[in-house]
Structures are given as C-alpha cells and as structure tokens.
Enzyme design. Sequence first.
Site, PDB file in Angstrom:
ATOM      1  N   CYS A 149       0.903  -1.298  -0.101  1.00 24.03           N
ATOM      2  CA  CYS A 149      -0.142  -0.076  -0.049  1.00 24.03           C
ATOM      3  C   CYS A 149       1.014   1.313  -0.110  1.00 24.03           C
ATOM      4  O   CYS A 149       1.453   1.441   1.019  1.00 24.03           O
ATOM      5  CB  CYS A 149      -0.911   0.082   1.093  1.00 24.03           C
ATOM      6  N   GLY A 150       0.686   2.041  -1.001  1.00 20.03           N
ATOM      7  CA  GLY A 150       1.766   3.156  -1.040  1.00 20.03           C
ATOM      8  C   GLY A 150       1.526   4.209  -0.324  1.00 20.03           C
ATOM      9  O   GLY A 150       2.052   4.826   0.476  1.00 20.03           O
ATOM     10  N   HIS A 169      -2.436  -4.349 -10.591  1.00 20.45           N
ATOM     11  CA  HIS A 169      -3.250  -3.070 -11.133  1.00 20.45           C
ATOM     12  C   HIS A 169      -3.697  -3.253 -12.518  1.00 20.45           C
ATOM     13  O   HIS A 169      -3.055  -3.589 -13.560  1.00 20.45           O
ATOM     14  CB  HIS A 169      -2.593  -1.751 -10.868  1.00 20.45           C
ATOM     15  N   ASN A 191      -6.716  -4.099  -8.330  1.00 18.64           N
ATOM     16  CA  ASN A 191      -7.155  -2.905  -8.200  1.00 18.64           C
ATOM     17  C   ASN A 191      -7.405  -2.206  -9.484  1.00 18.64           C
ATOM     18  O   ASN A 191      -6.456  -2.666 -10.599  1.00 18.64           O
ATOM     19  CB  ASN A 191      -5.981  -2.197  -7.470  1.00 18.64           C
ATOM     20  N   GLU A 244     -10.140  -0.100  -5.126  1.00 19.04           N
ATOM     21  CA  GLU A 244      -9.262  -0.951  -4.616  1.00 19.04           C
ATOM     22  C   GLU A 244      -9.779  -2.269  -4.321  1.00 19.04           C
ATOM     23  O   GLU A 244     -11.119  -2.510  -3.517  1.00 19.04           O
ATOM     24  CB  GLU A 244      -8.753  -0.354  -3.356  1.00 19.04           C
ATOM     25  N   ARG A 245      -9.186  -3.323  -4.504  1.00 16.11           N
ATOM     26  CA  ARG A 245      -9.473  -4.834  -4.266  1.00 16.11           C
ATOM     27  C   ARG A 245      -9.684  -4.789  -2.713  1.00 16.11           C
ATOM     28  O   ARG A 245      -8.700  -4.578  -2.033  1.00 16.11           O
ATOM     29  CB  ARG A 245      -8.056  -5.574  -4.638  1.00 16.11           C
ATOM     30  N   CYS A 251      -4.890   5.888  -4.112  1.00 15.18           N
ATOM     31  CA  CYS A 251      -4.130   4.684  -4.082  1.00 15.18           C
ATOM     32  C   CYS A 251      -2.707   5.045  -4.539  1.00 15.18           C
ATOM     33  O   CYS A 251      -2.389   5.175  -5.624  1.00 15.18           O
ATOM     34  CB  CYS A 251      -4.670   3.480  -5.039  1.00 15.18           C
ATOM     35  N   THR A 294       0.315   2.954  -4.790  1.00 14.56           N
ATOM     36  CA  THR A 294       0.859   2.024  -6.008  1.00 14.56           C
ATOM     37  C   THR A 294       0.048   2.112  -7.065  1.00 14.56           C
ATOM     38  O   THR A 294       0.340   1.951  -8.216  1.00 14.56           O
ATOM     39  CB  THR A 294       0.792   0.463  -5.314  1.00 14.56           C
ATOM     40  N   GLY A 295      -1.274   2.655  -7.005  1.00 16.30           N
ATOM     41  CA  GLY A 295      -1.931   2.611  -8.286  1.00 16.30           C
ATOM     42  C   GLY A 295      -1.500   3.936  -9.190  1.00 16.30           C
ATOM     43  O   GLY A 295      -1.350   3.989 -10.344  1.00 16.30           O
TER      44      GLY A 295
END
Length: 279
Positions: free
Chosen positions: A73-74, A164, A195, A213-214, A222, A224-225
């Site tokens: 999780c970024g 993603h 995601n 988000e998943r 998000c 990382t997104g």
Amino acid sequence: MKFTKMQGCGNDYVYINGISEEVPVNGRDEIVRKLSDRHFGIGSDGVIFINASDIADFEMEMWNADGTRSEMCGNGIRCVAKYVYDYGLTDKEELDICSMGAVKHILLNVKDDKVDTVQVDLGEPIIKGELIPTASTLDKVVDYPIDVLGEEYRITCVSMGNPHAIIYISDTEKLDIDRIGPGIENHSFFPNRTNTEFVQNIDRKHIRMRVWERGTGETLACGTGCCALTVAGVLNGLTEREVDIDVLGGRIHVKWDETDNHVYMTGPAVTVFDGEIAI
C-alpha cells in the site's frame, strides 16, 4: 487496544503498533472488518499493523477492509514511516520498511520535528502478464481487450507488488465506478483479483485518476495505483516518466526513473487522531 487513524490523500487506515500492542494472530481478519466498518467501528479503508522486522527497520502488515491481506500500500507505507518517526520508534530520516518480504526504501521530509511528506522507492514495476498476475502470458499486457458486463474495456496491467489494471477514459467525473469496479476486480482474467485505475490524461505531465481498490471499493487515493498508471502511461506513449496525479483526496507525484527502472512516489502523510478501542 490503542490505535492511530492516519491518511495519505484521504486513503485512510487504522494503524496499530504491533510491537507494543498484543493483538491475536488468529482472527485478525474479523478484527480488521470490525475496526474498518464506518458505522460500527472506527472507519477506514483497512488496518495496518506496524511490526518489528529481521530484514528491515520495520514491517508493514496490511489488511484490506474486507479482512483480506494485501501485499503493498503506497499511501499506507508513507503513513507507517511517519508513525515510526513521529511516535519515537526511530530517529532515522531514511529507513527501510518491508511488506510481505519486499523491502522498500523511504526518505522522510521532516518539518518542525514531524514528518510532512514521504518519498518511497517502490522498486521496479512488474509488467509480464503471468507475474502480475493475469491470465495472459504476454511480456506486456498493454491496451488489452477484456469483456466486462457486456462491454469491452482496454486495459494495461502493471504490478507494483500488487496487481493493477489501468483503463483510460475521457472523464473521471462521469464514471459509474460502483458498477464497473467490482466487475473488473473479480474478473477471471485476474487470479488474485485486481485494483483498477480509471485514468483521464490532462496532458503529458498531469493526470486525474479514480481508483477501485481490491477488497475495499472506491478510495480517495491509491499510491501504488499512481505508480502503476505512471508506468502504463509510458508503455502506451501517453505521458512522461514524471507526472503529477490528482486523486479525489489530493495530489501524488511519481517518477519512473529511466536509469535504475525504479518508481519513486512522493506524497503527504497525516495523523488524524489517536484512540483506544475494545477488541
């Protein structure tokens, strides 16, 4: 149990000091669902335990709101970095945090003895289809057609430690994300779910994004997104390697460095409040 509510661009989690708080290992999924509930619990996109680590300065143990584990999780890892510094667990302004065995290097921007923003080295993106993972064996899943709810969507897939799917649209405000999001998250093309980032390119250095988000649903950001869509923009020839991304909860800056192939994300980390709750 003591906890701290924190958020990065509105992506909010309940943070628990796993070093000092005794939380049972068994049944954590149920605890997470209880704490995350916005009506009967604290309310959050999930729960993150901050643990000791043998391979890094600290470990991030991240759970989605539905009680499932997630690899990375970024926004969460930025807040973990702020927590360990602000609450005196470390005095380092440069440290390593691991999540599910993957170690990420962190740089803290400290103002008035508190962490203001955080840069995270997310490492190299994964773009090979079966490693993301997807059902494709292609070396790159770029502008790939899938059918969702009777409509064709063109997806570009990237993993930043978690999967993603990036979809380009003309207007993020007109998106029916509650209908489309679950269909893509649970599509058979993604063996571990995914995601999904819905992306509107303003220009080659400026992007708008909404995310499903998943395990959680739509969130305000998000991290990382944002990293994944930066990579996707380059793969599709649509954006530069360094971009500003407007999410519903703020702005995140991302650079995909050409020299080391690493993706660097910078954004805010904010403490909302501390509290105690019976579990």
